[in-house]
Write an enzyme that holds these catalytic residues in place. Sequence first.
Site, mmCIF file in Angstrom:
data_model
loop_
_atom_site.group_PDB
_atom_site.id
_atom_site.type_symbol
_atom_site.label_atom_id
_atom_site.label_comp_id
_atom_site.label_asym_id
_atom_site.label_seq_id
_atom_site.Cartn_x
_atom_site.Cartn_y
_atom_site.Cartn_z
ATOM 1 C CD GLU A 1 -11.797 2.872 4.593
ATOM 2 O OE1 GLU A 1 -12.555 2.109 5.210
ATOM 3 O OE2 GLU A 1 -10.830 2.445 3.912
ATOM 4 C CD GLU B 1 -6.544 2.929 5.558
ATOM 5 O OE1 GLU B 1 -7.012 1.785 5.354
ATOM 6 O OE2 GLU B 1 -7.001 3.718 6.406
HETATM 7 C C1 BGP Z 1 -9.691 0.418 6.140
HETATM 8 C C2 BGP Z 1 -9.595 1.218 7.425
HETATM 9 C C3 BGP Z 1 -8.450 0.875 8.315
HETATM 10 C C4 BGP Z 1 -7.927 -0.518 8.189
HETATM 11 C C5 BGP Z 1 -7.936 -1.099 6.800
HETATM 12 C C6 BGP Z 1 -7.737 -2.586 6.715
HETATM 13 O O1 BGP Z 1 -11.025 0.183 5.839
HETATM 14 O O2 BGP Z 1 -9.536 2.586 7.146
HETATM 15 O O3 BGP Z 1 -8.749 1.311 9.605
HETATM 16 O O4 BGP Z 1 -8.044 -1.332 9.256
HETATM 17 O O5 BGP Z 1 -9.119 -0.823 6.117
HETATM 18 O O6 BGP Z 1 -8.940 -3.229 7.035
HETATM 19 P P1 BGP Z 1 -9.029 -4.414 8.042
HETATM 20 O O7 BGP Z 1 -8.461 -3.927 9.316
HETATM 21 O O8 BGP Z 1 -10.485 -4.714 8.138
HETATM 22 O O9 BGP Z 1 -8.257 -5.517 7.447
#
Ligand code: BGP
Length: 472
Positions: free
Chosen positions: A165, A370
Amino acid sequence: MLHKKLKPFPKDFLWGASTSAYQVEGASLEDGKGPSCQDVKTVPEGTSDLKVCADQYHRYKEDIALMAEMGFKTYRFSISWSRLIPEGTGAVNPKGIEYYNNLINECLKYNIEPLVTMFHFDMPAALDKRGSWGNRESVDWFVNFAKVMFENFGDRVKYWLTINEQNMLTLVGPLIGTLHVPEGCTNILKETYQQNHHMMVAQAKVMALCHEMLPNAKIGPAPNISLVYPASCKPEDMLAAQNYNAIRNWFYLDMAVWGKYNNLLWAYLEENDATPDFEPGDEEILASGHPDFIGFNYYNTATVAASDGTEKLDPGADQQQARGEAGFYRGIDNPNLTKTEFGWEIDPPGFRSTIREMYSRYRLPMIVTENGLGAYDKLTEDGKIHDPYRIEYLRRHIEQMHLAITDGCEMMGYCPWSAVDLISTHEGMVKRYGFIYVDRDEFDLKTLDRYRKDSFFWYKKVIASNGEDLTD
Ligand code: BGP
Protein backbone atom coordinates in the site's frame (compact mmCIF):
# COMPACT_ATOMS: atom_id res chain seq x y z
CA MET A 1 -22.21 -9.07 -18.57
CA LEU A 2 -24.44 -11.97 -17.56
CA HIS A 3 -22.69 -15.31 -17.90
CA LYS A 4 -24.65 -18.54 -18.48
CA LYS A 5 -21.69 -20.64 -17.46
CA LEU A 6 -18.79 -19.75 -15.17
CA LYS A 7 -15.19 -20.61 -15.96
CA PRO A 8 -13.55 -22.62 -13.16
CA PHE A 9 -10.89 -21.10 -10.93
CA PRO A 10 -7.44 -22.00 -12.31
CA LYS A 11 -6.35 -25.37 -10.93
CA ASP A 12 -3.21 -23.99 -9.26
CA PHE A 13 -5.10 -21.01 -7.81
CA LEU A 14 -3.33 -19.71 -4.68
CA TRP A 15 -5.93 -19.71 -1.90
CA GLY A 16 -4.56 -18.34 1.36
CA ALA A 17 -4.62 -15.32 3.63
CA SER A 18 -2.43 -12.43 4.76
CA THR A 19 -0.80 -10.81 7.78
CA SER A 20 1.97 -8.31 8.34
CA ALA A 21 4.93 -8.60 10.71
CA TYR A 22 4.30 -5.58 12.93
CA GLN A 23 0.62 -6.44 13.36
CA VAL A 24 0.94 -10.17 14.04
CA GLU A 25 4.38 -11.15 15.32
CA GLY A 26 4.84 -9.39 18.66
CA ALA A 27 8.30 -10.05 20.21
CA SER A 28 8.83 -6.47 19.17
CA LEU A 29 12.25 -6.13 20.74
CA GLU A 30 13.19 -9.77 21.24
CA ASP A 31 16.15 -11.76 19.92
CA GLY A 32 18.01 -8.74 18.66
CA LYS A 33 15.16 -7.07 16.78
CA GLY A 34 15.59 -3.30 16.50
CA PRO A 35 12.56 -1.07 16.95
CA SER A 36 10.58 -0.03 13.89
CA CYS A 37 8.61 3.19 13.47
CA GLN A 38 5.59 1.21 14.65
CA ASP A 39 7.28 0.36 17.96
CA VAL A 40 8.14 3.95 18.78
CA LYS A 41 4.96 5.68 17.60
CA THR A 42 2.22 6.85 19.98
CA VAL A 43 -0.63 4.44 19.36
CA PRO A 44 -4.14 5.90 19.05
CA GLU A 45 -5.84 6.32 22.42
CA GLY A 46 -7.66 3.24 23.64
CA THR A 47 -5.74 0.83 21.39
CA SER A 48 -3.10 -1.74 22.25
CA ASP A 49 0.59 -1.23 21.64
CA LEU A 50 2.39 -3.56 19.24
CA LYS A 51 4.60 -5.44 21.68
CA VAL A 52 2.79 -8.79 21.67
CA CYS A 53 0.11 -8.57 18.93
CA ALA A 54 -0.97 -12.17 18.17
CA ASP A 55 2.42 -13.46 19.35
CA GLN A 56 2.99 -15.27 16.07
CA TYR A 57 6.73 -15.06 16.65
CA HIS A 58 6.33 -17.72 19.35
CA ARG A 59 3.32 -19.51 17.89
CA TYR A 60 4.08 -19.71 14.18
CA LYS A 61 4.04 -23.51 14.19
CA GLU A 62 0.52 -23.62 15.59
CA ASP A 63 -0.64 -20.90 13.19
CA ILE A 64 0.83 -22.56 10.11
CA ALA A 65 -0.65 -25.92 11.18
CA LEU A 66 -4.09 -24.27 11.35
CA MET A 67 -3.55 -22.69 7.93
CA ALA A 68 -2.60 -26.12 6.60
CA GLU A 69 -5.76 -27.53 8.13
CA MET A 70 -7.76 -24.94 6.14
CA GLY A 71 -5.91 -26.15 3.05
CA PHE A 72 -3.93 -22.97 2.37
CA LYS A 73 -1.88 -22.98 -0.83
CA THR A 74 -0.11 -19.77 0.16
CA TYR A 75 0.52 -17.58 3.19
CA ARG A 76 1.22 -13.90 2.66
CA PHE A 77 3.35 -12.48 5.47
CA SER A 78 5.85 -9.66 5.68
CA ILE A 79 9.45 -9.64 6.80
CA SER A 80 10.27 -7.13 9.50
CA TRP A 81 13.19 -5.06 8.23
CA SER A 82 14.44 -4.25 11.75
CA ARG A 83 14.24 -7.90 12.82
CA LEU A 84 16.56 -8.77 9.96
CA ILE A 85 18.77 -5.68 10.09
CA PRO A 86 18.21 -4.01 13.47
CA GLU A 87 19.63 -0.62 12.45
CA GLY A 88 18.13 -0.83 8.97
CA THR A 89 21.62 -0.91 7.41
CA GLY A 90 24.77 -2.74 8.49
CA ALA A 91 24.83 -5.83 10.68
CA VAL A 92 22.37 -8.60 9.98
CA ASN A 93 20.67 -10.26 12.99
CA PRO A 94 21.24 -14.04 12.82
CA LYS A 95 18.17 -14.65 14.99
CA GLY A 96 16.09 -12.72 12.47
CA ILE A 97 17.36 -14.89 9.63
CA GLU A 98 16.66 -17.95 11.73
CA TYR A 99 13.08 -16.91 12.48
CA TYR A 100 12.15 -16.32 8.85
CA ASN A 101 13.95 -19.49 7.77
CA ASN A 102 11.83 -21.38 10.28
CA LEU A 103 8.64 -19.66 9.16
CA ILE A 104 9.33 -20.33 5.48
CA ASN A 105 10.32 -23.95 6.12
CA GLU A 106 7.23 -24.50 8.22
CA CYS A 107 5.06 -23.26 5.33
CA LEU A 108 6.88 -25.46 2.83
CA LYS A 109 6.47 -28.48 5.09
CA TYR A 110 2.73 -28.25 4.32
CA ASN A 111 3.21 -27.21 0.66
CA ILE A 112 2.14 -23.67 1.51
CA GLU A 113 3.83 -21.24 -0.88
CA PRO A 114 5.32 -18.30 1.05
CA LEU A 115 4.23 -14.96 -0.46
CA VAL A 116 6.57 -12.42 1.10
CA THR A 117 5.90 -8.69 1.46
CA MET A 118 9.20 -6.89 1.76
CA PHE A 119 7.91 -3.71 3.37
CA HIS A 120 4.67 -3.42 5.27
CA PHE A 121 4.54 -0.07 7.11
CA ASP A 122 7.52 -0.77 9.39
CA MET A 123 10.55 1.37 8.65
CA PRO A 124 13.36 0.66 11.14
CA ALA A 125 13.31 3.42 13.77
CA ALA A 126 17.04 4.01 13.22
CA LEU A 127 16.31 4.90 9.58
CA ASP A 128 13.29 6.95 10.55
CA LYS A 129 15.70 9.13 12.51
CA ARG A 130 17.77 9.55 9.37
CA GLY A 131 14.80 10.87 7.42
CA SER A 132 13.09 7.62 6.37
CA TRP A 133 11.93 7.61 2.74
CA GLY A 134 12.59 11.36 2.63
CA ASN A 135 16.31 10.64 2.57
CA ARG A 136 17.53 9.77 -0.93
CA GLU A 137 19.73 7.11 0.64
CA SER A 138 16.54 5.17 1.44
CA VAL A 139 16.76 3.78 -2.10
CA ASP A 140 20.07 2.08 -1.27
CA TRP A 141 18.86 1.02 2.19
CA PHE A 142 15.91 -0.77 0.67
CA VAL A 143 17.93 -2.37 -2.12
CA ASN A 144 20.39 -3.68 0.47
CA PHE A 145 17.55 -5.08 2.61
CA ALA A 146 16.12 -6.76 -0.50
CA LYS A 147 19.51 -8.27 -1.31
CA VAL A 148 19.76 -9.75 2.19
CA MET A 149 16.31 -11.29 1.76
CA PHE A 150 17.03 -12.64 -1.75
CA GLU A 151 20.34 -14.13 -0.60
CA ASN A 152 18.90 -15.81 2.46
CA PHE A 153 15.42 -16.83 1.38
CA GLY A 154 15.47 -16.70 -2.42
CA ASP A 155 16.20 -20.44 -2.69
CA ARG A 156 12.71 -21.14 -1.30
CA VAL A 157 10.54 -18.02 -1.80
CA LYS A 158 9.14 -17.79 -5.33
CA TYR A 159 6.69 -14.91 -4.86
CA TRP A 160 7.68 -11.46 -3.63
CA LEU A 161 5.72 -8.26 -3.04
CA THR A 162 7.63 -4.98 -2.86
CA ILE A 163 5.85 -2.30 -0.80
CA ASN A 164 2.46 -2.80 0.79
CA GLU A 165 0.00 0.00 0.00
CA GLN A 166 2.48 2.62 -1.09
CA ASN A 167 -0.57 4.71 -2.02
CA MET A 168 -1.83 4.63 1.58
CA LEU A 169 1.63 5.50 2.92
CA THR A 170 1.40 8.56 0.72
CA LEU A 171 -2.27 9.47 1.20
CA VAL A 172 -2.76 8.66 4.91
CA GLY A 173 0.80 8.07 6.20
CA PRO A 174 0.39 9.86 9.57
CA LEU A 175 -2.68 7.76 10.38
CA ILE A 176 -0.78 4.51 9.97
CA GLY A 177 2.26 5.90 11.75
CA THR A 178 4.65 6.07 8.85
CA LEU A 179 5.02 9.49 7.26
CA HIS A 180 8.08 11.33 8.43
CA VAL A 181 7.78 15.09 7.90
CA PRO A 182 10.96 17.00 8.74
CA GLU A 183 10.65 19.91 11.13
CA GLY A 184 10.10 23.22 9.41
CA CYS A 185 8.80 21.61 6.21
CA THR A 186 6.68 24.20 4.42
CA ASN A 187 5.36 22.09 1.55
CA ILE A 188 4.13 18.82 3.02
CA LEU A 189 2.67 17.62 -0.27
CA LYS A 190 5.97 18.06 -2.07
CA GLU A 191 7.83 16.31 0.74
CA THR A 192 5.30 13.46 0.66
CA TYR A 193 5.63 12.96 -3.10
CA GLN A 194 9.40 13.21 -2.86
CA GLN A 195 9.32 10.31 -0.40
CA ASN A 196 6.93 8.54 -2.72
CA HIS A 197 9.35 9.08 -5.62
CA HIS A 198 12.17 7.48 -3.61
CA MET A 199 9.92 4.48 -2.94
CA MET A 200 9.16 4.23 -6.65
CA VAL A 201 12.84 4.29 -7.57
CA ALA A 202 13.62 1.76 -4.82
CA GLN A 203 10.81 -0.51 -5.98
CA ALA A 204 11.98 -0.43 -9.60
CA LYS A 205 15.54 -1.27 -8.55
CA VAL A 206 14.38 -4.13 -6.35
CA MET A 207 12.21 -5.62 -9.10
CA ALA A 208 15.21 -5.52 -11.46
CA LEU A 209 17.48 -7.00 -8.76
CA CYS A 210 15.02 -9.82 -8.11
CA HIS A 211 15.04 -10.78 -11.79
CA GLU A 212 18.83 -10.67 -11.85
CA MET A 213 19.43 -12.65 -8.65
CA LEU A 214 16.44 -15.00 -8.77
CA PRO A 215 15.48 -15.64 -12.39
CA ASN A 216 12.77 -18.11 -11.40
CA ALA A 217 11.09 -15.88 -8.83
CA LYS A 218 8.19 -13.53 -9.46
CA ILE A 219 7.75 -10.07 -8.00
CA GLY A 220 5.02 -7.44 -7.99
CA PRO A 221 3.70 -4.38 -6.17
CA ALA A 222 0.86 -4.46 -3.61
CA PRO A 223 -1.09 -1.20 -3.66
CA ASN A 224 -4.61 -0.73 -2.29
CA ILE A 225 -6.79 -0.43 -5.38
CA SER A 226 -10.40 0.74 -5.21
CA LEU A 227 -12.14 1.78 -8.36
CA VAL A 228 -13.52 5.32 -8.03
CA TYR A 229 -17.13 5.90 -9.13
CA PRO A 230 -18.54 9.23 -10.28
CA ALA A 231 -21.41 10.35 -7.99
CA SER A 232 -23.68 10.78 -11.04
CA CYS A 233 -23.57 10.84 -14.83
CA LYS A 234 -22.77 14.56 -14.76
CA PRO A 235 -19.68 15.00 -16.91
CA GLU A 236 -18.02 17.02 -14.11
CA ASP A 237 -18.44 14.10 -11.71
CA MET A 238 -16.80 11.80 -14.25
CA LEU A 239 -13.82 14.14 -14.50
CA ALA A 240 -13.55 14.16 -10.70
CA ALA A 241 -13.62 10.34 -10.69
CA GLN A 242 -10.80 10.30 -13.23
CA ASN A 243 -8.83 12.71 -11.02
CA TYR A 244 -9.16 10.59 -7.92
CA ASN A 245 -8.62 7.33 -9.82
CA ALA A 246 -5.31 8.77 -11.02
CA ILE A 247 -4.26 10.10 -7.59
CA ARG A 248 -5.34 7.02 -5.62
CA ASN A 249 -4.94 4.11 -8.01
CA TRP A 250 -3.48 4.38 -11.49
CA PHE A 251 -0.41 6.44 -10.65
CA TYR A 252 0.93 3.56 -8.51
CA LEU A 253 0.32 0.88 -11.10
CA ASP A 254 1.36 3.02 -14.09
CA MET A 255 4.64 3.53 -12.26
CA ALA A 256 5.14 -0.10 -11.24
CA VAL A 257 4.22 -1.49 -14.66
CA TRP A 258 5.30 1.20 -17.14
CA GLY A 259 7.76 3.23 -15.05
CA LYS A 260 6.00 6.47 -15.95
CA TYR A 261 4.24 9.15 -13.93
CA ASN A 262 0.52 9.27 -14.63
CA ASN A 263 -0.19 12.53 -16.44
CA LEU A 264 -3.21 13.52 -14.30
CA LEU A 265 -1.24 12.89 -11.11
CA TRP A 266 1.63 14.93 -12.51
CA ALA A 267 -0.75 17.81 -13.37
CA TYR A 268 -2.15 17.65 -9.82
CA LEU A 269 1.38 17.86 -8.40
CA GLU A 270 2.29 20.75 -10.70
CA GLU A 271 -0.84 22.58 -9.62
CA ASN A 272 0.23 22.14 -5.98
CA ASP A 273 3.87 23.01 -6.58
CA ALA A 274 4.71 19.50 -5.40
CA THR A 275 6.47 17.70 -8.25
CA PRO A 276 9.33 15.54 -6.93
CA ASP A 277 12.95 16.18 -7.85
CA PHE A 278 14.56 13.56 -10.08
CA GLU A 279 18.19 12.56 -9.82
CA PRO A 280 20.03 11.89 -13.07
CA GLY A 281 19.24 8.33 -14.17
CA ASP A 282 15.90 8.07 -12.31
CA GLU A 283 13.86 7.88 -15.50
CA GLU A 284 15.92 4.94 -16.73
CA ILE A 285 15.72 3.20 -13.36
CA LEU A 286 11.94 3.62 -13.24
CA ALA A 287 11.64 2.18 -16.72
CA SER A 288 13.86 -0.79 -15.83
CA GLY A 289 11.64 -2.41 -13.19
CA HIS A 290 8.96 -4.76 -14.45
CA PRO A 291 6.53 -6.66 -12.27
CA ASP A 292 5.56 -10.23 -13.15
CA PHE A 293 2.15 -9.83 -11.58
CA ILE A 294 0.06 -7.31 -9.68
CA GLY A 295 -0.79 -7.86 -6.03
CA PHE A 296 -3.56 -5.61 -4.76
CA ASN A 297 -5.60 -5.03 -1.63
CA TYR A 298 -9.33 -4.37 -2.08
CA TYR A 299 -11.79 -3.39 0.62
CA ASN A 300 -14.32 -1.16 -1.17
CA THR A 301 -14.77 1.34 -3.94
CA ALA A 302 -14.75 5.12 -3.52
CA THR A 303 -17.28 7.64 -4.85
CA VAL A 304 -16.57 11.25 -5.73
CA ALA A 305 -18.35 14.28 -7.11
CA ALA A 306 -16.98 17.41 -8.77
CA SER A 307 -15.12 19.71 -6.41
CA ASP A 308 -16.80 23.01 -5.57
CA GLY A 309 -13.47 24.43 -4.47
CA THR A 310 -14.15 24.28 -0.73
CA GLU A 311 -12.89 20.77 0.12
CA LYS A 312 -10.23 20.44 2.77
CA LEU A 313 -8.20 17.32 3.45
CA ASP A 314 -9.64 15.62 6.51
CA PRO A 315 -6.64 14.55 8.64
CA GLY A 316 -8.77 11.86 10.35
CA ALA A 317 -9.67 10.06 7.10
CA ASP A 318 -8.37 6.51 6.75
CA GLN A 319 -7.39 4.15 3.94
CA GLN A 320 -10.90 3.65 2.62
CA GLN A 321 -12.28 7.18 2.72
CA ALA A 322 -12.14 9.51 -0.28
CA ARG A 323 -11.56 12.80 1.50
CA GLY A 324 -11.79 15.47 -1.15
CA GLU A 325 -9.33 18.04 -2.42
CA ALA A 326 -10.30 21.49 -3.62
CA GLY A 327 -10.17 21.67 -7.39
CA PHE A 328 -9.93 17.90 -7.89
CA TYR A 329 -12.70 15.86 -6.28
CA ARG A 330 -15.18 15.73 -3.40
CA GLY A 331 -15.52 12.39 -1.58
CA ILE A 332 -19.07 11.29 -0.84
CA ASP A 333 -20.81 8.27 0.70
CA ASN A 334 -22.27 5.91 -1.87
CA PRO A 335 -26.01 5.70 -1.04
CA ASN A 336 -26.24 2.27 -2.71
CA LEU A 337 -23.86 0.56 -0.31
CA THR A 338 -24.05 -0.67 3.28
CA LYS A 339 -21.15 -0.32 5.71
CA THR A 340 -19.22 -2.52 8.12
CA GLU A 341 -19.39 -1.89 11.88
CA PHE A 342 -16.26 0.18 11.39
CA GLY A 343 -17.76 2.37 8.70
CA TRP A 344 -16.16 0.90 5.57
CA GLU A 345 -18.52 0.52 2.62
CA ILE A 346 -19.17 -2.99 1.32
CA ASP A 347 -19.12 -3.36 -2.47
CA PRO A 348 -18.60 -6.87 -3.90
CA PRO A 349 -19.58 -5.95 -7.50
CA GLY A 350 -17.05 -3.10 -7.18
CA PHE A 351 -14.44 -5.82 -6.65
CA ARG A 352 -15.32 -7.25 -10.05
CA SER A 353 -15.18 -3.87 -11.75
CA THR A 354 -11.88 -3.05 -10.05
CA ILE A 355 -10.38 -6.33 -11.31
CA ARG A 356 -11.77 -5.77 -14.82
CA GLU A 357 -10.44 -2.24 -15.00
CA MET A 358 -6.99 -3.25 -13.77
CA TYR A 359 -6.77 -6.11 -16.22
CA SER A 360 -7.80 -4.01 -19.17
CA ARG A 361 -5.15 -1.42 -18.27
CA TYR A 362 -2.18 -3.69 -17.44
CA ARG A 363 -2.83 -7.20 -18.77
CA LEU A 364 -0.84 -8.84 -15.98
CA PRO A 365 -1.90 -11.74 -13.76
CA MET A 366 -3.29 -10.53 -10.45
CA ILE A 367 -3.40 -11.79 -6.89
CA VAL A 368 -5.62 -10.35 -4.19
CA THR A 369 -3.30 -9.64 -1.28
CA GLU A 370 -6.02 -8.31 1.07
CA ASN A 371 -9.81 -8.24 1.28
CA GLY A 372 -11.87 -8.73 4.39
CA LEU A 373 -14.22 -7.57 7.08
CA GLY A 374 -13.20 -6.06 10.42
CA ALA A 375 -15.73 -6.88 13.15
CA TYR A 376 -16.23 -7.26 16.90
CA ASP A 377 -16.11 -11.08 17.09
CA LYS A 378 -17.17 -12.78 20.30
CA LEU A 379 -15.80 -16.02 21.77
CA THR A 380 -18.71 -18.04 23.20
CA GLU A 381 -18.57 -20.04 26.44
CA ASP A 382 -18.12 -23.24 24.46
CA GLY A 383 -15.17 -21.93 22.47
CA LYS A 384 -16.95 -20.96 19.22
CA ILE A 385 -16.91 -17.80 17.16
CA HIS A 386 -19.99 -17.32 15.03
CA ASP A 387 -19.07 -14.88 12.27
CA PRO A 388 -21.73 -15.29 9.55
CA TYR A 389 -21.18 -11.64 8.55
CA ARG A 390 -17.58 -12.47 7.56
CA ILE A 391 -18.64 -15.56 5.62
CA GLU A 392 -21.23 -13.49 3.80
CA TYR A 393 -18.72 -10.74 3.00
CA LEU A 394 -16.09 -13.15 1.68
CA ARG A 395 -18.61 -15.27 -0.20
CA ARG A 396 -19.94 -12.26 -2.08
CA HIS A 397 -16.42 -11.16 -2.99
CA ILE A 398 -15.34 -14.62 -4.14
CA GLU A 399 -18.49 -14.82 -6.31
CA GLN A 400 -17.53 -11.55 -7.95
CA MET A 401 -13.94 -12.68 -8.45
CA HIS A 402 -15.31 -15.80 -10.12
CA LEU A 403 -17.34 -13.60 -12.46
CA ALA A 404 -14.26 -11.51 -13.20
CA ILE A 405 -12.36 -14.69 -14.11
CA THR A 406 -15.20 -15.58 -16.45
CA ASP A 407 -14.90 -12.04 -17.87
CA GLY A 408 -11.41 -13.11 -18.96
CA CYS A 409 -9.33 -11.56 -16.17
CA GLU A 410 -6.26 -13.53 -15.14
CA MET A 411 -6.39 -14.20 -11.37
CA MET A 412 -3.59 -16.09 -9.61
CA GLY A 413 -4.86 -16.18 -6.07
CA TYR A 414 -6.84 -14.78 -3.21
CA CYS A 415 -5.43 -13.86 0.21
CA PRO A 416 -8.00 -12.22 2.44
CA TRP A 417 -7.01 -10.12 5.42
CA SER A 418 -6.30 -11.81 7.73
CA ALA A 419 -5.19 -15.35 8.45
CA VAL A 420 -5.10 -14.74 12.20
CA ASP A 421 -6.61 -11.96 14.34
CA LEU A 422 -4.09 -9.17 14.71
CA ILE A 423 -3.81 -5.49 15.59
CA SER A 424 -5.47 -3.08 13.18
CA THR A 425 -3.54 -0.15 11.72
CA HIS A 426 -5.30 2.35 14.00
CA GLU A 427 -8.34 0.67 15.56
CA GLY A 428 -6.73 -1.85 17.88
CA MET A 429 -7.33 -5.50 18.61
CA VAL A 430 -11.12 -5.27 18.74
CA LYS A 431 -11.27 -4.85 14.98
CA ARG A 432 -10.82 -8.51 14.12
CA TYR A 433 -10.38 -9.93 10.61
CA GLY A 434 -9.00 -13.47 11.07
CA PHE A 435 -10.22 -16.97 10.33
CA ILE A 436 -8.35 -17.89 13.51
CA TYR A 437 -9.46 -16.19 16.70
CA VAL A 438 -6.78 -15.07 19.17
CA ASP A 439 -7.81 -15.06 22.82
CA ARG A 440 -6.73 -11.62 23.98
CA ASP A 441 -8.37 -8.27 24.49
CA GLU A 442 -7.22 -4.80 23.78
CA PHE A 443 -5.10 -4.59 26.95
CA ASP A 444 -5.53 -7.98 28.60
CA LEU A 445 -3.29 -10.57 26.93
CA LYS A 446 -5.29 -13.50 28.37
CA THR A 447 -4.18 -16.92 27.05
CA LEU A 448 -3.41 -15.97 23.44
CA ASP A 449 -4.87 -19.37 22.57
CA ARG A 450 -6.15 -19.97 19.04
CA TYR A 451 -9.78 -20.88 18.17
CA ARG A 452 -11.31 -21.80 14.84
CA LYS A 453 -14.06 -19.35 13.81
CA ASP A 454 -17.07 -20.53 11.79
CA SER A 455 -15.43 -18.83 8.80
CA PHE A 456 -12.43 -21.15 9.29
CA PHE A 457 -14.54 -24.23 8.52
CA TRP A 458 -16.32 -22.44 5.68
CA TYR A 459 -13.07 -21.31 4.02
CA LYS A 460 -11.69 -24.83 4.30
CA LYS A 461 -14.60 -26.05 2.15
CA VAL A 462 -14.14 -23.21 -0.30
CA ILE A 463 -10.50 -24.15 -0.79
CA ALA A 464 -11.19 -27.90 -0.98
CA SER A 465 -13.71 -27.26 -3.77
CA ASN A 466 -11.39 -24.75 -5.52
CA GLY A 467 -13.97 -22.01 -5.08
CA GLU A 468 -17.00 -24.01 -6.31
CA ASP A 469 -18.69 -24.60 -2.95
CA LEU A 470 -19.44 -21.32 -1.19
CA THR A 471 -22.34 -22.64 0.90
CA ASP A 472 -22.31 -22.63 4.73
C1 BGP B 1 -4.65 -2.31 4.91
C2 BGP B 1 -3.29 -2.67 5.47
C3 BGP B 1 -3.28 -3.71 6.54
C4 BGP B 1 -4.54 -3.82 7.34
C5 BGP B 1 -5.82 -3.61 6.58
C6 BGP B 1 -7.04 -3.39 7.42
O1 BGP B 1 -4.70 -0.95 4.63
O2 BGP B 1 -2.44 -3.08 4.45
O3 BGP B 1 -2.09 -3.58 7.26
O4 BGP B 1 -4.48 -3.53 8.65
O5 BGP B 1 -5.74 -2.52 5.71
O6 BGP B 1 -7.05 -2.07 7.89
P1 BGP B 1 -7.31 -1.70 9.38
O7 BGP B 1 -6.31 -2.43 10.18
O8 BGP B 1 -7.14 -0.22 9.43
O9 BGP B 1 -8.70 -2.12 9.67
